[in-house]
Design a protein around this motif. Sequence first.
Motif, PDB file in Angstrom:
ATOM      1  N   ASP A 105      28.019  64.807  37.013  1.00 12.12           N
ATOM      2  CA  ASP A 105      26.648  64.827  37.567  1.00 12.12           C
ATOM      3  C   ASP A 105      25.775  65.927  36.962  1.00 12.12           C
ATOM      4  O   ASP A 105      24.806  66.350  37.597  1.00 12.12           O
ATOM      5  CB  ASP A 105      26.645  65.029  39.101  1.00 12.12           C
ATOM      6  CG  ASP A 105      27.398  63.937  39.845  1.00 12.12           C
ATOM      7  OD1 ASP A 105      27.773  62.944  39.217  1.00 12.12           O
ATOM      8  OD2 ASP A 105      27.595  64.096  41.061  1.00 12.12           O
ATOM      9  N   ASP A 176      22.722  55.895  39.338  1.00 11.20           N
ATOM     10  CA  ASP A 176      21.471  56.496  38.836  1.00 11.20           C
ATOM     11  C   ASP A 176      21.747  57.582  37.794  1.00 11.20           C
ATOM     12  O   ASP A 176      20.868  57.897  36.978  1.00 11.20           O
ATOM     13  CB  ASP A 176      20.568  57.006  39.972  1.00 11.20           C
ATOM     14  CG  ASP A 176      21.274  57.948  40.910  1.00 11.20           C
ATOM     15  OD1 ASP A 176      22.504  58.094  40.770  1.00 11.20           O
ATOM     16  OD2 ASP A 176      20.608  58.533  41.777  1.00 11.20           O
ATOM     17  N   MET A 179      23.557  55.415  34.455  1.00  9.47           N
ATOM     18  CA  MET A 179      22.659  54.556  33.689  1.00  9.47           C
ATOM     19  C   MET A 179      21.825  55.320  32.661  1.00  9.47           C
ATOM     20  O   MET A 179      21.144  54.723  31.836  1.00  9.47           O
ATOM     21  CB  MET A 179      21.745  53.742  34.630  1.00  9.47           C
ATOM     22  CG  MET A 179      22.512  52.767  35.517  1.00  9.47           C
ATOM     23  SD  MET A 179      23.675  51.704  34.641  1.00  9.47           S
ATOM     24  CE  MET A 179      22.559  50.492  33.949  1.00  9.47           C
ATOM     25  N   LYS A 180      21.919  56.658  32.679  1.00  9.44           N
ATOM     26  CA  LYS A 180      21.220  57.441  31.632  1.00  9.44           C
ATOM     27  C   LYS A 180      21.979  57.390  30.308  1.00  9.44           C
ATOM     28  O   LYS A 180      21.433  57.739  29.269  1.00  9.44           O
ATOM     29  CB  LYS A 180      21.085  58.896  32.080  1.00  9.44           C
ATOM     30  CG  LYS A 180      20.348  58.978  33.411  1.00  9.44           C
ATOM     31  CD  LYS A 180      19.710  60.307  33.663  1.00  9.44           C
ATOM     32  CE  LYS A 180      18.682  60.174  34.755  1.00  9.44           C
ATOM     33  NZ  LYS A 180      19.122  60.573  36.073  1.00  9.44           N
ATOM     34  N   ASN A 207      31.361  53.686  42.809  1.00 13.61           N
ATOM     35  CA  ASN A 207      30.338  53.972  41.797  1.00 13.61           C
ATOM     36  C   ASN A 207      30.490  53.047  40.585  1.00 13.61           C
ATOM     37  O   ASN A 207      29.506  52.536  40.043  1.00 13.61           O
ATOM     38  CB  ASN A 207      30.435  55.429  41.323  1.00 13.61           C
ATOM     39  CG  ASN A 207      29.935  56.408  42.376  1.00 13.61           C
ATOM     40  OD1 ASN A 207      29.253  56.020  43.320  1.00 13.61           O
ATOM     41  ND2 ASN A 207      30.288  57.677  42.210  1.00 13.61           N
ATOM     42  N   CYS A 211      27.846  50.279  39.151  1.00 16.93           N
ATOM     43  CA  CYS A 211      27.330  50.273  37.776  1.00 16.93           C
ATOM     44  C   CYS A 211      27.517  48.892  37.138  1.00 16.93           C
ATOM     45  O   CYS A 211      26.633  48.417  36.411  1.00 16.93           O
ATOM     46  CB  CYS A 211      28.023  51.337  36.926  1.00 16.93           C
ATOM     47  SG  CYS A 211      27.559  53.000  37.396  1.00 16.93           S
ATOM     48  N   HIS A 214      24.797  46.602  37.762  1.00 14.48           N
ATOM     49  CA  HIS A 214      23.573  46.816  36.971  1.00 14.48           C
ATOM     50  C   HIS A 214      23.595  46.040  35.658  1.00 14.48           C
ATOM     51  O   HIS A 214      22.557  45.730  35.105  1.00 14.48           O
ATOM     52  CB  HIS A 214      23.390  48.304  36.657  1.00 14.48           C
ATOM     53  CG  HIS A 214      22.784  49.062  37.782  1.00 14.48           C
ATOM     54  ND1 HIS A 214      21.463  49.423  37.817  1.00 14.48           N
ATOM     55  CD2 HIS A 214      23.324  49.529  38.925  1.00 14.48           C
ATOM     56  CE1 HIS A 214      21.212  50.075  38.932  1.00 14.48           C
ATOM     57  NE2 HIS A 214      22.327  50.161  39.616  1.00 14.48           N
TER      58      HIS A 214
END
Length: 492
Positions: A105, A176, A179-180, A207, A211, A214
């Motif tokens: 993170d 969130d 996805m970077k 998590n 993902c 997405h």
Amino acid sequence: MEEPGTRIVAVSNRLPIRLVHGPDGWEIKRGAGGLVTALAPVFRNRGGIWIGWSGGTNDEDLAGLMEPASREAGYRLYPVPLSADDVGDYYYGFSNEVIWPLFHDLQTRCNFKPRYWQQYLNVNRKFAEITTKHSGETDYIWVHDYHLMHMAQSLKELGIERNTGFFLHIPFPPADIFMKLPWRAQILRALLEYELVGFQTMRDRKNFIQCLRHISSGIRISGRGPVVTVIVGDKRVRVGAFPISIDYDAFARDAESKEVADLAWYLHEALPDRQVILGVDRLDYTKGIPERLEAFKDALSRFPELQGKITLVQVVVPSREEVPEYQMLRAELYRLVGEINGQFTRSGWVPIHYLYRSLDRSELLAYYRLAEIAIITPLKDGMNLVAKEYCACNLEENGVLILSEFAGAAAQLHRGAIMVNPYDVEGMSNAIHQAFHMDQEERHDRMHRLREVVHHRDIFWWVNNFLKAALAKDLRAFPAVEDYMPEIPLAS
Ligand code: ADQ
């Protein structure tokens, strides 16, 4: 007759050994870190194979060392030779400047250089080639950790059929953050090429599945409990939570030895009339060491009765010292320790004893045994084995564990530990105060509870759970062997 498919081939970035240049040339030492601690007792004498990087870039020098190293380890070791470029871009680059911070993170620390990704693919392919060379179709290929997320796909690209499983030792971040990653879809698709993907906690598993949603709208989940089947198009992948652990019996037994007991007594004698609060970490910015030192300082200021009555022993194991960020952290720790000791030290009492080195096992266990309090406050951690080791070694059941909510271990240990937010300096300082004043009965109740969890969910429970999900077999299907795979020729 031997059943096919009973060999495990472990593949990890590093072999479970370190090569140290001594006065007589290269010497082999046991590797450090959580993965080795966890897997070595499982692989020893079970006819297994371990494939990984030696840690150097001149593997010709090492050819003669693998045979004695394998004999000593109790399983066959095969090195994956890496060039200096490989190490720079795949290991220091993609693994440690992209995945490590992102998955903890800490995305502002990421360096998303495109060439890192290319080299990550190249090196995963190298691992796949060496694995192909030393394994057969009936072997189970158990790939470990974030350095090798692409390996199952690399095997498929080489046209190789193997039964593969993957275990991620570090956390999997929420969508969130994940996805970077510029290569998010490639990584997720690569993970779906394994037959089983294991995470440390249910949160990590959740998590990961989030993902996947997405990148693909038509995901279905079948089953319940810690291991489920994820169906994405025509792919079916088992996805599970398997909290890793330690060899509890070995830690408890060794902690009881005369050598450790004597050493613990001797070390505590040097700190009379005070409680020892212990921190043990690899040098890493994810471990929350500066925040912890600030909390200790805050506790000494706000609760002056602690002064002269508590000593923080902070052990830091050198790690990734070639990397500037780690050098900066090391300097920051020296500065903070100097500042706090400079402010509070008085005749006969130094508030922080700072050890910047790797300890041998007896010394580490002696510190676990003597510490009245352990403070383990990573900003984020896959599991954190130190927390479990401390509990296993607390034979008198009178120690207090202060634990970060963001360690994977929190999911199992939150009922017995004092839980803290590692970003909350005052909250941690209050926890130190609470631990210091905790009465014996509460200490015992909490520690007893902690030790029961760690005892029942030990490393053998972990490996059995993974293998049952992977192969419908447990460890008994891999009996210990006298010699280790004598029929496998050594790598030239
Ligand atoms: P690590 O980040 O290395 O592991 P951790 O789980 O705490 O973190 O394991 C560290 C290991 O190193 C422990 O077994 C400990 O005994 C040993 N160690 C610590 N200090 C030492 C010292 N001074 N001298 C000698 N040995 C020392 C990664 C993930 C973790 C995950 C593990 C296992 O980052 O989150 O728990 O893998 O999956």
